[in-house]
Design a protein around this motif. Structure first.
Motif, mmCIF file in Angstrom:
data_model
loop_
_atom_site.group_PDB
_atom_site.id
_atom_site.type_symbol
_atom_site.label_atom_id
_atom_site.label_comp_id
_atom_site.label_asym_id
_atom_site.label_seq_id
_atom_site.Cartn_x
_atom_site.Cartn_y
_atom_site.Cartn_z
ATOM 1 N N PHE A 161 8.835 1.087 -3.565
ATOM 2 C CA PHE A 161 7.401 0.881 -3.383
ATOM 3 C C PHE A 161 6.606 2.178 -3.371
ATOM 4 C CE2 PHE A 161 9.579 -2.811 -1.769
ATOM 5 C CZ PHE A 161 8.891 -3.838 -2.400
ATOM 6 N N LEU A 162 7.225 3.249 -3.844
ATOM 7 C CA LEU A 162 6.529 4.535 -3.931
ATOM 8 C C LEU A 162 5.886 4.670 -5.311
ATOM 9 C CD1 LEU A 162 9.180 6.864 -2.262
ATOM 10 C CD2 LEU A 162 7.049 5.994 -1.259
ATOM 11 N N PRO A 163 4.597 5.016 -5.348
ATOM 12 C CA PRO A 163 3.943 5.238 -6.641
ATOM 13 C C PRO A 163 4.653 6.354 -7.406
ATOM 14 C CG PRO A 163 2.328 5.065 -4.882
ATOM 15 C CD PRO A 163 3.685 5.149 -4.222
ATOM 16 N N PRO A 164 4.721 6.291 -8.703
ATOM 17 C CA PRO A 164 4.071 5.322 -9.584
ATOM 18 C C PRO A 164 4.936 4.117 -9.933
ATOM 19 C CG PRO A 164 4.969 7.078 -10.925
ATOM 20 C CD PRO A 164 5.287 7.417 -9.473
ATOM 21 N N GLN A 165 6.156 4.053 -9.369
ATOM 22 C CA GLN A 165 7.069 2.954 -9.702
ATOM 23 C C GLN A 165 6.854 1.710 -8.850
ATOM 24 O OE1 GLN A 165 9.072 3.061 -12.424
ATOM 25 N NE2 GLN A 165 7.916 4.940 -12.716
ATOM 26 N N GLY A 166 5.985 1.798 -7.888
ATOM 27 C CA GLY A 166 5.689 0.679 -7.015
ATOM 28 C C GLY A 166 4.556 1.060 -6.093
ATOM 29 N N LEU A 167 4.223 0.130 -5.207
ATOM 30 C CA LEU A 167 3.117 0.383 -4.284
ATOM 31 C C LEU A 167 3.170 -0.667 -3.183
ATOM 32 C CD1 LEU A 167 -0.428 1.369 -4.979
ATOM 33 C CD2 LEU A 167 -0.149 -0.890 -4.012
ATOM 34 N N PHE A 168 2.818 -0.273 -1.981
ATOM 35 C CA PHE A 168 2.680 -1.226 -0.888
ATOM 36 C C PHE A 168 1.355 -0.955 -0.193
ATOM 37 C CE2 PHE A 168 3.482 -3.919 2.656
ATOM 38 C CZ PHE A 168 4.340 -4.875 2.146
ATOM 39 N N CYS A 169 0.602 -2.015 0.073
ATOM 40 C CA CYS A 169 -0.707 -1.827 0.689
ATOM 41 C C CYS A 169 -0.876 -2.739 1.899
ATOM 42 C CB CYS A 169 -1.826 -2.065 -0.319
ATOM 43 S SG CYS A 169 -1.967 -3.750 -0.911
ATOM 44 N N VAL A 170 -1.755 -2.296 2.774
ATOM 45 C CA VAL A 170 -2.123 -3.049 3.977
ATOM 46 C C VAL A 170 -3.638 -3.125 4.031
ATOM 47 C CG1 VAL A 170 -2.101 -3.049 6.512
ATOM 48 C CG2 VAL A 170 -0.042 -2.383 5.248
ATOM 49 N N ALA A 171 -4.142 -4.308 4.326
ATOM 50 C CA ALA A 171 -5.578 -4.501 4.552
ATOM 51 C C ALA A 171 -5.835 -4.415 6.046
ATOM 52 C CB ALA A 171 -6.028 -5.852 4.010
ATOM 53 N N TYR A 172 -6.900 -3.698 6.388
ATOM 54 C CA TYR A 172 -7.289 -3.515 7.786
ATOM 55 C C TYR A 172 -8.673 -4.098 8.014
ATOM 56 C CZ TYR A 172 -3.465 -0.182 8.319
ATOM 57 O OH TYR A 172 -2.224 0.410 8.376
ATOM 58 N N ASP A 173 -8.846 -4.695 9.179
ATOM 59 C CA ASP A 173 -10.144 -5.181 9.620
ATOM 60 C C ASP A 173 -10.415 -4.559 10.982
ATOM 61 O OD1 ASP A 173 -12.511 -6.627 9.797
ATOM 62 O OD2 ASP A 173 -11.527 -8.413 10.600
ATOM 63 N N ASN A 174 -11.414 -3.690 11.043
ATOM 64 C CA ASN A 174 -11.720 -2.967 12.282
ATOM 65 C C ASN A 174 -10.489 -2.259 12.840
ATOM 66 O OD1 ASN A 174 -14.486 -3.654 12.368
ATOM 67 N ND2 ASN A 174 -13.928 -5.682 13.146
ATOM 68 N N GLY A 175 -9.697 -1.668 11.959
ATOM 69 C CA GLY A 175 -8.522 -0.907 12.366
ATOM 70 C C GLY A 175 -7.261 -1.710 12.588
ATOM 71 N N ALA A 176 -7.347 -3.031 12.531
ATOM 72 C CA ALA A 176 -6.176 -3.880 12.757
ATOM 73 C C ALA A 176 -5.573 -4.317 11.426
ATOM 74 C CB ALA A 176 -6.558 -5.107 13.575
ATOM 75 N N PRO A 177 -4.243 -4.182 11.267
ATOM 76 C CA PRO A 177 -3.608 -4.631 10.024
ATOM 77 C C PRO A 177 -3.607 -6.159 9.961
ATOM 78 C CG PRO A 177 -1.940 -3.891 11.580
ATOM 79 C CD PRO A 177 -3.284 -3.614 12.206
ATOM 80 N N ILE A 178 -4.160 -6.713 8.864
ATOM 81 C CA ILE A 178 -4.290 -8.179 8.785
ATOM 82 C C ILE A 178 -3.659 -8.794 7.538
ATOM 83 C CG2 ILE A 178 -6.347 -8.318 10.246
ATOM 84 C CD1 ILE A 178 -8.003 -8.489 7.619
ATOM 85 N N ALA A 179 -3.285 -7.978 6.558
ATOM 86 C CA ALA A 179 -2.677 -8.519 5.344
ATOM 87 C C ALA A 179 -1.898 -7.412 4.645
ATOM 88 C CB ALA A 179 -3.740 -9.087 4.414
ATOM 89 N N CYS A 180 -0.937 -7.834 3.821
ATOM 90 C CA CYS A 180 -0.151 -6.843 3.100
ATOM 91 C C CYS A 180 0.412 -7.431 1.818
ATOM 92 C CB CYS A 180 0.986 -6.300 3.967
ATOM 93 S SG CYS A 180 2.286 -7.496 4.343
ATOM 94 N N GLY A 181 0.957 -6.552 1.020
ATOM 95 C CA GLY A 181 1.658 -6.941 -0.195
ATOM 96 C C GLY A 181 2.037 -5.706 -0.973
ATOM 97 N N GLY A 182 2.995 -5.885 -1.857
ATOM 98 C CA GLY A 182 3.420 -4.762 -2.662
ATOM 99 C C GLY A 182 3.962 -5.212 -4.001
ATOM 100 N N TRP A 183 4.227 -4.238 -4.840
ATOM 101 C CA TRP A 183 4.905 -4.500 -6.101
ATOM 102 C C TRP A 183 5.891 -3.380 -6.360
ATOM 103 C CZ3 TRP A 183 4.563 -0.888 -9.976
ATOM 104 C CH2 TRP A 183 3.461 -0.039 -9.977
ATOM 105 N N ARG A 184 6.939 -3.758 -7.100
ATOM 106 C CA ARG A 184 7.952 -2.795 -7.503
ATOM 107 C C ARG A 184 8.278 -3.026 -8.974
ATOM 108 N NH1 ARG A 184 13.322 -5.070 -4.328
ATOM 109 N NH2 ARG A 184 13.352 -7.139 -5.288
ATOM 110 N N THR A 185 8.642 -1.965 -9.662
ATOM 111 C CA THR A 185 8.964 -2.036 -11.079
ATOM 112 C C THR A 185 10.241 -2.846 -11.281
ATOM 113 O OG1 THR A 185 7.913 0.073 -11.536
ATOM 114 C CG2 THR A 185 9.575 -0.662 -13.107
ATOM 115 N N ARG A 186 10.177 -3.731 -12.258
ATOM 116 C CA ARG A 186 11.360 -4.497 -12.676
ATOM 117 C C ARG A 186 11.478 -4.377 -14.184
ATOM 118 N NH1 ARG A 186 13.713 -8.115 -8.921
ATOM 119 N NH2 ARG A 186 15.322 -8.148 -10.511
ATOM 120 N N GLY A 187 12.667 -4.610 -14.695
ATOM 121 C CA GLY A 187 12.882 -4.539 -16.124
ATOM 122 C C GLY A 187 13.870 -5.590 -16.580
ATOM 123 N N ALA A 188 14.042 -5.654 -17.886
ATOM 124 C CA ALA A 188 14.976 -6.613 -18.477
ATOM 125 C C ALA A 188 16.387 -6.314 -17.994
ATOM 126 C CB ALA A 188 14.899 -6.527 -19.997
#
Length: 158
Positions: free
Chosen positions: A41-68
């Motif tokens: 999940f480290l860029p540029p091969q992936g990424l992970f993010c967290v959404a914050y509302d008033n400093g509180a983590p409320i949502a997340c998701g990520g992507w990772r590179t996959r191949g054939a």
């Protein structure tokens, strides 16, 4: 609301991932046993993010590179696999999953990914509705749960 890119080992990420694993236990009886390496999940091969509302983590998701691969013929070089999409219960119904999904798609596209793929389960109707309404189409199963009857895989071209 703010979205931050964080390492998979960040305390807020670990907490949200633990929460989503408990959601899987509640719905399926067990956590998701798919192998996940935080380095994926480290860029540029992936990424992970967290959404914050008033400093509180409320949502997340990520992507990772996959191949054939011979083990997963439904995967293509250039794929980004979504993992650990989650919104905390008290923040649901506000469209946060769509915001996170759009952010993940855009960052995957910017990193040169050509398609987003994901695996979810039949006991997650909210996720299935989100993905279908966002243009995702069913594909043959892939990954750890590809032979499970409740596994459902989707893809969307970027």
């Amino acid at each position: 609301m703010e979205i931050e890119t964080l390492g998979y080992d960040h305390p807020d990420v670990r907490k949200l991932v633990a929460d989503v694993q408990q959601e899987y236990v509640h719905r399926y009886g067990d956590p998701d046993e798919t192998a996940v390496d935080p380095a994926e999940f480290l860029p540029p091969q992936g990424l992970f993010c967290v959404a914050y509302d008033n400093g509180a983590p409320i949502a997340c998701g990520g992507w990772r590179t996959r191949g054939a691969s011979p083990e997963d013929p439904s995967l293509n070089d250039g794929d980004a696999e979504l993992k650990r999409m989650y919104v905390v219960p008290h923040a649901r119904g506000r469209g946060l999953s769509r915001v996170i999904l759009a952010h993940l798609e855009e960052t995957a596209r910017a990193a040169g990914r050509l398609r987003v793929v994901l695996e979810t389960g039949a006991k997650q109707p909210e996720a299935i509705a989100l993905y279908r309404s966002s243009g995702y189409e069913r594909i043959p199963g892939f990954g750890y749960y590809k032979d499970y009857p409740s596994s459902m895989c989707f893809a969307k071209a970027l």
